[in-house]
Motif scaffolding. Structure first.
Motif, PDB file in Angstrom:
ATOM      1  N   ASN A  63       0.967  -1.624   0.262  1.00  0.00           N
ATOM      2  CA  ASN A  63      -0.086  -0.036   0.145  1.00  0.00           C
ATOM      3  C   ASN A  63       0.926   1.069  -0.370  1.00  0.00           C
ATOM      4  O   ASN A  63       2.021   0.939   0.322  1.00  0.00           O
ATOM      5  N   GLN A  64       0.525   2.573   0.117  1.00  0.00           N
ATOM      6  CA  GLN A  64       0.661   3.287  -0.498  1.00  0.00           C
ATOM      7  C   GLN A  64       1.330   4.407   1.009  1.00  0.00           C
ATOM      8  O   GLN A  64       3.464   4.144   0.801  1.00  0.00           O
ATOM      9  N   GLU A  65       1.554   3.603   1.814  1.00  0.00           N
ATOM     10  CA  GLU A  65       1.863   4.110   3.359  1.00  0.00           C
ATOM     11  C   GLU A  65       3.246   2.548   3.209  1.00  0.00           C
ATOM     12  O   GLU A  65       4.463   3.880   3.843  1.00  0.00           O
ATOM     13  N   GLU A  66       3.197   1.919   3.022  1.00  0.00           N
ATOM     14  CA  GLU A  66       4.643   0.974   3.089  1.00  0.00           C
ATOM     15  C   GLU A  66       5.476   1.350   1.651  1.00  0.00           C
ATOM     16  O   GLU A  66       6.390   1.274   2.562  1.00  0.00           O
ATOM     17  N   LEU A  67       4.928   2.062   1.179  1.00  0.00           N
ATOM     18  CA  LEU A  67       5.707   2.300   0.208  1.00  0.00           C
ATOM     19  C   LEU A  67       6.661   3.855   0.474  1.00  0.00           C
ATOM     20  O   LEU A  67       7.565   3.902   0.288  1.00  0.00           O
ATOM     21  N   THR A  68       5.685   4.261   1.036  1.00  0.00           N
ATOM     22  CA  THR A  68       6.606   5.914   1.383  1.00  0.00           C
ATOM     23  C   THR A  68       7.660   5.483   2.758  1.00  0.00           C
ATOM     24  O   THR A  68       8.174   6.319   2.756  1.00  0.00           O
ATOM     25  N   GLN A  69       7.133   4.276   3.410  1.00  0.00           N
ATOM     26  CA  GLN A  69       7.794   4.369   4.614  1.00  0.00           C
ATOM     27  C   GLN A  69       9.180   3.972   4.072  1.00  0.00           C
ATOM     28  O   GLN A  69      10.192   4.013   5.035  1.00  0.00           O
ATOM     29  N   HIS A  70       9.450   3.001   3.145  1.00  0.00           N
ATOM     30  CA  HIS A  70      10.345   2.484   2.565  1.00  0.00           C
ATOM     31  C   HIS A  70      11.341   3.397   1.672  1.00  0.00           C
ATOM     32  O   HIS A  70      12.609   3.905   1.721  1.00  0.00           O
ATOM     33  N   ALA A 111      15.925   7.108   0.903  1.00  0.00           N
ATOM     34  CA  ALA A 111      15.985   8.054   1.776  1.00  0.00           C
ATOM     35  C   ALA A 111      17.735   8.218   2.219  1.00  0.00           C
ATOM     36  O   ALA A 111      18.609   8.797   2.020  1.00  0.00           O
ATOM     37  N   GLN A 112      17.393   7.798   3.746  1.00  0.00           N
ATOM     38  CA  GLN A 112      18.165   8.145   5.036  1.00  0.00           C
ATOM     39  C   GLN A 112      19.557   7.188   4.370  1.00  0.00           C
ATOM     40  O   GLN A 112      20.475   7.943   4.579  1.00  0.00           O
ATOM     41  N   GLN A 113      19.326   5.625   3.779  1.00  0.00           N
ATOM     42  CA  GLN A 113      20.604   5.467   3.267  1.00  0.00           C
ATOM     43  C   GLN A 113      21.761   5.597   2.628  1.00  0.00           C
ATOM     44  O   GLN A 113      22.278   5.891   2.730  1.00  0.00           O
ATOM     45  N   SER A 127      17.223  13.467   1.397  1.00  0.00           N
ATOM     46  CA  SER A 127      16.261  13.833   1.655  1.00  0.00           C
ATOM     47  C   SER A 127      15.512  13.437   0.821  1.00  0.00           C
ATOM     48  O   SER A 127      15.453  12.172  -0.400  1.00  0.00           O
ATOM     49  N   PRO A 128      14.068  13.034   1.540  1.00  0.00           N
ATOM     50  CA  PRO A 128      12.579  11.946   1.101  1.00  0.00           C
ATOM     51  C   PRO A 128      12.322  12.723  -0.410  1.00  0.00           C
ATOM     52  O   PRO A 128      11.629  11.642  -1.103  1.00  0.00           O
ATOM     53  N   ASP A 129      12.467  13.892  -0.744  1.00  0.00           N
ATOM     54  CA  ASP A 129      11.612  14.721  -1.952  1.00  0.00           C
ATOM     55  C   ASP A 129      12.703  14.950  -2.669  1.00  0.00           C
ATOM     56  O   ASP A 129      12.096  14.189  -3.980  1.00  0.00           O
ATOM     57  N   GLN A 130      13.781  14.928  -2.452  1.00  0.00           N
ATOM     58  CA  GLN A 130      15.144  14.353  -3.483  1.00  0.00           C
ATOM     59  C   GLN A 130      15.206  13.110  -3.615  1.00  0.00           C
ATOM     60  O   GLN A 130      15.560  12.878  -5.163  1.00  0.00           O
ATOM     61  N   PHE A 131      14.781  12.369  -2.657  1.00  0.00           N
ATOM     62  CA  PHE A 131      15.171  10.862  -3.023  1.00  0.00           C
ATOM     63  C   PHE A 131      14.045  10.737  -3.843  1.00  0.00           C
ATOM     64  O   PHE A 131      14.508   9.799  -4.752  1.00  0.00           O
ATOM     65  N   ALA A 132      12.997  10.827  -3.588  1.00  0.00           N
ATOM     66  CA  ALA A 132      11.527  10.240  -4.496  1.00  0.00           C
ATOM     67  C   ALA A 132      11.866  10.910  -6.123  1.00  0.00           C
ATOM     68  O   ALA A 132      11.641  10.249  -6.930  1.00  0.00           O
TER      69      ALA A 132
END
Length: 475
Positions: free
Chosen positions: A373-380, A385-387, A391-396
């Motif tokens: 689901n979307q929540e699981e994908l966002t958390q992953h 991104a941390q690894q 930033s999450p925005d840059q990685f996305a």
């Protein structure tokens, strides 16, 4: 359209496809429109040139040349879909009808060889038994964390003595090759911590024992820059010697380095965090062993071309990273204490193990009908991104631009598949105590556990995404 499949080996097939000429019309119509927008014919507006005029002016063969890639691609795609093939990578097309014959009204005929996912028969994976390490947090573990904190809050102070290992020196450097000073071989007032020859081979040996104002000279082989690979004479002037002064271990330090009032409270908190981290490590160890035990029960043939592609890509990525550091693979292997043969063997084993794990976990995903689901994908995405240090925005944004969303979805799905297998496993620690590998450790997480969570994410990724070549090939 007719198509037939011949199995060449467990991971490769040959498709034979025949498409009647009348079924080529949609691709030809698109080609006529494209050509009509690109050419100029007196008396006709661009985009409004009739097909017969294009045939007269440029020849019907030109239209088939324009349409050929689309015809081949769509026909191949339909054949793959009709035969329910799970293909990997690009097909190798042979024996294809020439465009001259197609222009004369011949049917399209071609053969295509392509790699496919292997057929895997999953064994019963419930009740796999594994043993994991005990969770033990020692006083030495806590003391090591305390020392890391002390080092972080230490202060560099100038000292009037010779430099020693671990000290930080301020130096001027000048490198010469054949008596000529290199343009990129001069550096002034550079801060350098002694230890490990991290800048130039021989620099540590030169500055250890030197006091402020002394000049040392040594020879070294340059690993990067304009004279990479050549031997240079390097002069280094030590201008300042600094030593790190660590704070006293007392309550004042606890208040400086944390939210606690006393050193005992700080130590207790560090012990709790270490225990939590080791519990994460124990679960990751258990899940890895469960996966290894499952893989031992299954024969998984691998598509050799995809294996080779992944090996070459990984080797290329490493060489590119080393190049940015001014180092080649041979030098890196020397530092690692590894031969080229050992590196290649390790790389082969890693890629093959990872790809086998992917294929097996994907079959578990299919069997268990797991979804993301979307929540699981966002958390992953946030964890990845941390690894990567982004930033999450840059990685996305990077993921979207590169079309890697399906790859991330596959990673999450395989992580869930591994969790399903682990939950049904029977695990004990070395002392014989039962260990639950399906326990949700995030439920009681509190501030300060981010590092453990990131490490867990990295460990799960290593177990389930070490084989992205297959994912990319399938996409």
């Amino acid at each position: 359209m007719k198509s037939a499949v011949e199995t060449l080996n467990p991971t490769r097939v040959r498709l034979t496809v025949e498409v009647p000429s009348e079924e080529l019309k949609p691709s030809l119509d698109a080609a006529y429109k494209k050509i009509g927008k690109q050419v100029t014919v007196p008396g006709f507006r661009k985009g409004k040139i009739p097909a017969r005029i294009i045939d007269q002016r440029f020849g019907r063969e030109a239209v088939f040349v324009e349409a050929f890639d689309d015809i081949l691609s769509s026909s191949y795609g339909k054949a793959v879909e009709e035969n329910e093939l799970r293909v990997l990578g690009q097909p190798e097309v042979t024996e294809v009808t020439d465009v001259t014959e197609l222009a004369g009204g011949a049917d399209l005929k071609f053969t295509a060889e392509v790699d496919t996912r292997p057929e895997i028969e999953l064994p019963d994976y419930s009740g796999i038994e594994v043993e994991v390490d005990d969770i033990t947090v020692t006083d030495e573990d806590v003391a090591e964390k305390i020392e890391e904190l002390r080092d972080r809050f230490g202060a560099l102070n100038t000292v009037e003595r010779a430099a020693a290992e671990g000290d930080t020196v301020v130096i001027d450097i000048e490198a010469k090759v054949d008596g000529e000073v290199l343009e990129d071989g001069v550096a002034k007032a550079m801060s350098y911590q002694i230890g490990g020859d991290t800048m130039l081979d021989g620099l540590d040996a030169a500055v250890i024992g030197a006091s402020a104002g002394e000049t040392k000279t040594f020879e070294t082989e340059l690993q990067g820059g304009s004279a990479a690979g050549q031997t240079a004479e390097v002069s280094v002037v030590v201008t300042t010697v600094k030593a790190k002064e660590l704070p006293e271990l007392d309550d004042d330090f606890a208040q400086l380095a944390s939210e606690f009032d006393t050193l005992d409270e700080l130590k207790a908190d560090l012990r709790e965090k270490l225990d939590h981290q080791k519990l994460h490590d124990q679960q990751n160890e258990g899940r890895d062993k469960v996966l290894e035990a499952l893989l031992e029960q299954i024969e998984v043939p691998l598509p050799e071309s995809i294996v080779t592609e992944e090996i070459e890509q990984r080797r290329g990525q490493l060489e590119q990273q080393l190049g940015m550091m001014g180092m080649d693979l041979a030098k890196w292997l020397e530092i690692q204490g590894q031969t080229a043969e050992e590196y290649e063997e390790e790389l082969q084993d890693s890629v093959r193990k990872g790809m086998r794990a992917q294929f097996v976990l994907d079959e578990v995903v299919k069997k268990e009908q797991l979804s993301v689901n979307q929540e699981e994908l966002t958390q992953h995405l946030i964890q990845r991104a941390q690894q990567s240090g982004m930033s999450p925005d840059q990685f996305a944004q990077q993921v979207m631009q590169s079309g890697y969303v399906p790859v991330l979805v596959g990673e999450v799905a395989r992580g869930k598949a591994l969790e399903v297998i682990a939950k049904s496993a029977k695990a004990k620690d070395a002392s014989g105590n039962e260990v639950g590998l399906g326990v949700d450790l995030h439920a009681d997480d509190h501030e300060g556990h981010d590092h453990a969570e990131t490490e867990e994410a990295a460990a799960t990724d290593e177990a389930t995404t070490d084989e992205t070549a297959a994912d990319k090939a399938e996409a």
